[in-house]
Write a protein that holds these residues in place. Structure first.
Motif, PDB file in Angstrom:
ATOM      1  N   ASN A 120      13.904  67.626  76.858  1.00 37.96           N
ATOM      2  CA  ASN A 120      13.868  68.874  76.079  1.00 37.96           C
ATOM      3  C   ASN A 120      12.560  69.624  76.349  1.00 37.96           C
ATOM      4  OD1 ASN A 120      11.875  67.983  73.954  1.00 37.96           O
ATOM      5  ND2 ASN A 120      13.479  66.439  73.645  1.00 37.96           N
ATOM      6  N   LYS A 121      12.388  70.733  75.666  1.00 41.52           N
ATOM      7  CA  LYS A 121      11.229  71.603  75.949  1.00 41.52           C
ATOM      8  C   LYS A 121       9.915  70.830  75.800  1.00 41.52           C
ATOM      9  CE  LYS A 121       9.718  76.256  74.637  1.00 41.52           C
ATOM     10  NZ  LYS A 121       8.411  76.076  74.044  1.00 41.52           N
ATOM     11  N   LYS A 122       9.820  70.022  74.760  1.00 39.09           N
ATOM     12  CA  LYS A 122       8.563  69.293  74.531  1.00 39.09           C
ATOM     13  C   LYS A 122       8.386  68.164  75.554  1.00 39.09           C
ATOM     14  CE  LYS A 122       7.274  70.317  69.826  1.00 39.09           C
ATOM     15  NZ  LYS A 122       7.594  71.700  69.976  1.00 39.09           N
ATOM     16  N   THR A 123       9.502  67.567  75.989  1.00 37.57           N
ATOM     17  CA  THR A 123       9.421  66.554  77.044  1.00 37.57           C
ATOM     18  C   THR A 123       8.806  67.165  78.295  1.00 37.57           C
ATOM     19  OG1 THR A 123      11.626  65.906  76.262  1.00 37.57           O
ATOM     20  CG2 THR A 123      10.795  64.747  78.184  1.00 37.57           C
ATOM     21  N   ILE A 124       9.265  68.375  78.599  1.00 38.38           N
ATOM     22  CA  ILE A 124       8.832  69.024  79.844  1.00 38.38           C
ATOM     23  C   ILE A 124       7.321  69.270  79.818  1.00 38.38           C
ATOM     24  CG2 ILE A 124       9.066  71.181  81.152  1.00 38.38           C
ATOM     25  CD1 ILE A 124      12.092  71.058  80.303  1.00 38.38           C
ATOM     26  N   GLU A 125       6.804  69.692  78.654  1.00 43.38           N
ATOM     27  CA  GLU A 125       5.343  69.879  78.533  1.00 43.38           C
ATOM     28  C   GLU A 125       4.619  68.559  78.797  1.00 43.38           C
ATOM     29  OE1 GLU A 125       4.618  71.317  74.579  1.00 43.38           O
ATOM     30  OE2 GLU A 125       5.935  73.047  74.859  1.00 43.38           O
ATOM     31  N   MET A 126       5.173  67.475  78.273  1.00 38.55           N
ATOM     32  CA  MET A 126       4.508  66.170  78.407  1.00 38.55           C
ATOM     33  C   MET A 126       4.639  65.609  79.829  1.00 38.55           C
ATOM     34  SD  MET A 126       5.306  64.217  74.852  1.00 38.55           S
ATOM     35  CE  MET A 126       4.724  64.857  73.289  1.00 38.55           C
ATOM     36  N   LEU A 127       5.758  65.911  80.495  1.00 37.73           N
ATOM     37  CA  LEU A 127       5.916  65.451  81.890  1.00 37.73           C
ATOM     38  C   LEU A 127       4.786  66.004  82.751  1.00 37.73           C
ATOM     39  CD1 LEU A 127       9.763  65.857  82.406  1.00 37.73           C
ATOM     40  CD2 LEU A 127       8.471  63.724  82.710  1.00 37.73           C
ATOM     41  N   ASP A 128       4.426  67.240  82.495  1.00 41.85           N
ATOM     42  CA  ASP A 128       3.320  67.851  83.235  1.00 41.85           C
ATOM     43  C   ASP A 128       1.992  67.218  82.800  1.00 41.85           C
ATOM     44  OD1 ASP A 128       1.769  69.478  84.775  1.00 41.85           O
ATOM     45  OD2 ASP A 128       2.053  71.286  83.567  1.00 41.85           O
ATOM     46  N   ALA A 129       1.793  67.100  81.468  1.00 38.96           N
ATOM     47  CA  ALA A 129       0.502  66.618  80.962  1.00 38.96           C
ATOM     48  C   ALA A 129       0.232  65.165  81.354  1.00 38.96           C
ATOM     49  CB  ALA A 129       0.455  66.779  79.444  1.00 38.96           C
ATOM     50  N   PHE A 130       1.259  64.319  81.310  1.00 39.44           N
ATOM     51  CA  PHE A 130       1.057  62.898  81.638  1.00 39.44           C
ATOM     52  C   PHE A 130       1.109  62.644  83.143  1.00 39.44           C
ATOM     53  CE2 PHE A 130       2.167  61.707  77.190  1.00 39.44           C
ATOM     54  CZ  PHE A 130       1.230  60.704  76.977  1.00 39.44           C
ATOM     55  N   TYR A 131       2.059  63.294  83.842  1.00 39.89           N
ATOM     56  CA  TYR A 131       2.365  62.873  85.218  1.00 39.89           C
ATOM     57  C   TYR A 131       2.318  64.001  86.249  1.00 39.89           C
ATOM     58  CZ  TYR A 131       3.914  59.001  82.354  1.00 39.89           C
ATOM     59  OH  TYR A 131       3.938  57.991  81.426  1.00 39.89           O
ATOM     60  N   GLY A 132       1.973  65.206  85.806  1.00 39.31           N
ATOM     61  CA  GLY A 132       1.897  66.320  86.744  1.00 39.31           C
ATOM     62  C   GLY A 132       3.242  66.680  87.351  1.00 39.31           C
ATOM     63  N   ILE A 133       4.338  66.360  86.659  1.00 37.93           N
ATOM     64  CA  ILE A 133       5.680  66.653  87.180  1.00 37.93           C
ATOM     65  C   ILE A 133       6.155  67.973  86.581  1.00 37.93           C
ATOM     66  CG2 ILE A 133       8.108  65.917  87.178  1.00 37.93           C
ATOM     67  CD1 ILE A 133       7.066  63.018  87.220  1.00 37.93           C
ATOM     68  N   THR A 134       6.486  68.914  87.456  1.00 39.79           N
ATOM     69  CA  THR A 134       6.895  70.237  86.960  1.00 39.79           C
ATOM     70  C   THR A 134       8.203  70.724  87.589  1.00 39.79           C
ATOM     71  OG1 THR A 134       5.531  71.252  88.678  1.00 39.79           O
ATOM     72  CG2 THR A 134       4.513  70.996  86.490  1.00 39.79           C
ATOM     73  N   ASP A 135       8.750  69.958  88.544  1.00 39.99           N
ATOM     74  CA  ASP A 135       9.982  70.452  89.185  1.00 39.99           C
ATOM     75  C   ASP A 135      11.082  69.388  89.119  1.00 39.99           C
ATOM     76  OD1 ASP A 135       8.828  68.634  90.847  1.00 39.99           O
ATOM     77  OD2 ASP A 135       9.277  69.703  92.701  1.00 39.99           O
ATOM     78  N   GLY A 136      12.283  69.829  89.462  1.00 35.26           N
ATOM     79  CA  GLY A 136      13.425  68.906  89.436  1.00 35.26           C
ATOM     80  C   GLY A 136      13.776  68.464  88.026  1.00 35.26           C
ATOM     81  N   ILE A 137      13.611  69.375  87.057  1.00 31.50           N
ATOM     82  CA  ILE A 137      13.815  69.033  85.647  1.00 31.50           C
ATOM     83  C   ILE A 137      14.991  69.841  85.097  1.00 31.50           C
ATOM     84  CG2 ILE A 137      12.777  69.119  83.339  1.00 31.50           C
ATOM     85  CD1 ILE A 137      10.020  68.873  84.765  1.00 31.50           C
ATOM     86  N   VAL A 138      15.835  69.185  84.305  1.00 32.54           N
ATOM     87  CA  VAL A 138      16.925  69.874  83.600  1.00 32.54           C
ATOM     88  C   VAL A 138      16.557  69.906  82.124  1.00 32.54           C
ATOM     89  CG1 VAL A 138      19.375  69.812  82.973  1.00 32.54           C
ATOM     90  CG2 VAL A 138      18.644  69.027  85.248  1.00 32.54           C
ATOM     91  N   GLU A 139      16.395  71.104  81.563  1.00 32.01           N
ATOM     92  CA  GLU A 139      16.051  71.188  80.135  1.00 32.01           C
ATOM     93  C   GLU A 139      17.325  71.161  79.295  1.00 32.01           C
ATOM     94  OE1 GLU A 139      13.505  74.424  78.906  1.00 32.01           O
ATOM     95  OE2 GLU A 139      14.085  74.131  76.798  1.00 32.01           O
ATOM     96  N   VAL A 140      17.331  70.317  78.267  1.00 29.77           N
ATOM     97  CA  VAL A 140      18.476  70.267  77.354  1.00 29.77           C
ATOM     98  C   VAL A 140      18.017  70.605  75.938  1.00 29.77           C
ATOM     99  CG1 VAL A 140      19.876  68.642  78.679  1.00 29.77           C
ATOM    100  CG2 VAL A 140      18.209  67.750  77.041  1.00 29.77           C
ATOM    101  N   LYS A 141      18.983  71.129  75.181  1.00 30.02           N
ATOM    102  CA  LYS A 141      18.727  71.459  73.772  1.00 30.02           C
ATOM    103  C   LYS A 141      19.640  70.598  72.909  1.00 30.02           C
ATOM    104  CE  LYS A 141      17.471  76.277  74.666  1.00 30.02           C
ATOM    105  NZ  LYS A 141      17.648  76.257  76.138  1.00 30.02           N
ATOM    106  N   ASP A 142      19.358  70.637  71.621  1.00 31.07           N
ATOM    107  CA  ASP A 142      20.156  69.873  70.674  1.00 31.07           C
ATOM    108  C   ASP A 142      21.641  70.203  70.837  1.00 31.07           C
ATOM    109  OD1 ASP A 142      19.518  68.068  68.316  1.00 31.07           O
ATOM    110  OD2 ASP A 142      20.942  69.450  67.398  1.00 31.07           O
TER     111      ASP A 142
END
Ligand code: FEO
Length: 401
Positions: free
Chosen positions: A105-127
């Motif tokens: 989700n949106k907050k996961t995506i922020e953390m993927l960047d902050a923890f692991y520098g991963i910013t691509d190849g991501i599918v964002e999902v909502k509730d």
């Protein structure tokens, strides 16, 4: 080589047991270890549910390869939770499977960047979004602050399996079995309460919201990120989490003391005896200097009453008791009875801090009298301690749940 364990015909457990880490989050004891559960759904599209702590990656990879040998492509990695006990191998998985899409989700995506520098190849999902794997249709439900902001659960509508991340999880490695019907559940329920009290309990209100979402599901199995898989009666573990997060307690009292030379212990012994004489069957006594805080917090979460006794140390609360009080304040417990007593020799301090603890934490109803003793309790002081024990017992028996 480690092998995956079949959960259903197309879902596999590919987690690992950690018996080397002494302290979960660097804080909480693991005398019998902890399991990091992760899962593979093997459908037309393949999906992983979470990764594993980086130190345990080889277990995960070996189990995964036992089902999908020769590096068969993984289509999706679903990230239900970003705490590194589950996300710690994401970067390595991405290197092994460069085409794998990461779902969060949106907050996961922020953390993927902050923890692991991963910013691509991501599918964002909502509730409520659906991910179609072929036969399996997965839906996602956000459960923020159980116990991190990005926490979410994944529900397999085809097999009625809920991947519940930390929710409904517990401490202890999985000892042979992985399912509730294969394990000594008295041990695992005790370890689940300890996990709840230590890790999730502060977020009791968000846990209640998450449970309300889960109640609407048709459930055959709960697959949490720690502890046993619940397939016999999945609602049992939901009911336990529901009870604990409503602050529903059992009749009993935890007595914790901090004592240098035994005089404060003398007081709490009198209180414990009085509790027993006044009909409290479950009285658990902890020496704050020696008992493990993880287990003290578990017991305090379980029972309706708490008595804290502390000597004064360098004009303040005795350090092990101060640490416990600070931890309890952080847990925001409610609907409980508190009794306090303290001692001093050449400068007061302990009882005043315990009174402040009671005032600043609205979840505790203070029993009278608060007892303060100079050096060694007199017969009169011990009489006050017995009175405090009797009053705590009476309040507990009268307290509505
Ligand atoms: Fe099991 Fe919050 O990580």
């Amino acid at each position: 080589m480690q092998k995956a364990i079949k959960v259903t015909d197309s879902i596999y457990w590919i987690g690992g047991n950690d018996r080397e880490t002494d302290l979960f989050e660097g804080l909480w004891s693991l005398p019998r270890g902890v399991a990091y559960n992760a899962y593979l759904i093997n459908d037309e599209k393949t999906a992983l549910i979470d990764t594993i702590k980086s130190a345990n990656l080889s277990d995960y990879i070996e189990r995964l390869n036992s089902i999908l040998p020769n590096g068969k492509q993984i289509d999706y990695l679903i990230v239900d939770h970003m705490e590194p006990d589950h996300s710690g191998s994401i970067r390595m998985l991405r290197q092994l499977y460069p085409n794998m899409k990461i779902v969060g989700n949106k907050k996961t995506i922020e953390m993927l960047d902050a923890f692991y520098g991963i910013t691509d190849g991501i599918v964002e999902v909502k509730d409520g979004d659906v991910l179609d794997l072929g036969r399996h249709k997965l839906t996602f439900a956000l459960i923020p602050m159980v116990h991190w902001p990005e926490s979410m659960v994944t529900y397999d509508t085809t097999e009625k399996v809920l991947f519940s991340t930390d929710a409904f999880g517990g401490f202890s490695a999985l000892e042979g079995g992985i399912f509730d019907d294969e394990l000594d559940m008295a041990h695992y329920e005790s370890e689940t309460l300890r996990y709840f009290a230590n890790i999730v309990g502060r977020y009791a209100a968000p846990t209640q919201k998450a449970i309300a979402k889960v109640r609407g599901l048709d459930l055959k199995m709960i697959c949490p990120a720690h502890g046993p898989i619940h397939r016999t009666n999945p609602w049992h573990i939901v009911d336990l989490y529901d009870k604990w997060s409503r602050h529903e307690t059992e009749e009993g009292v935890v007595v914790v003391y901090g004592s240098m030379y035994g005089n404060t212990k003398f007081m709490t012994d009198a209180i414990a005896r009085s509790l027993s004489e006044n009909g409290i069957q479950d009285v658990i006594v902890h020496d704050a200097s020696r008992s493990n805080i993880s287990f003290m917090v578990r017991d305090i979460w379980k029972y309706r009453g708490l008595v804290i006794g502390s000597c004064t140390y360098n004009t303040e609360l005795y350090p092990p008791v101060a640490h416990l009080c600070r931890t309890l304040a952080n847990k925001m417990m409610k609907n409980r009875v508190l009794g306090i007593c303290g001692s001093y020799s050449w400068s007061k301090g302990a009882l005043a801090e315990l009174q402040l603890f009671a005032e600043q934490n609205g979840g505790w109803e203070l029993a009278e009298p608060s007892v303060e003793v100079k050096s060694c309790p007199t017969d009169n002081d011990l009489g006050l301690c017995r009175q405090l024990g009797a009053n705590v017992a009476k309040m507990i028996k009268n307290k509505q749940q």
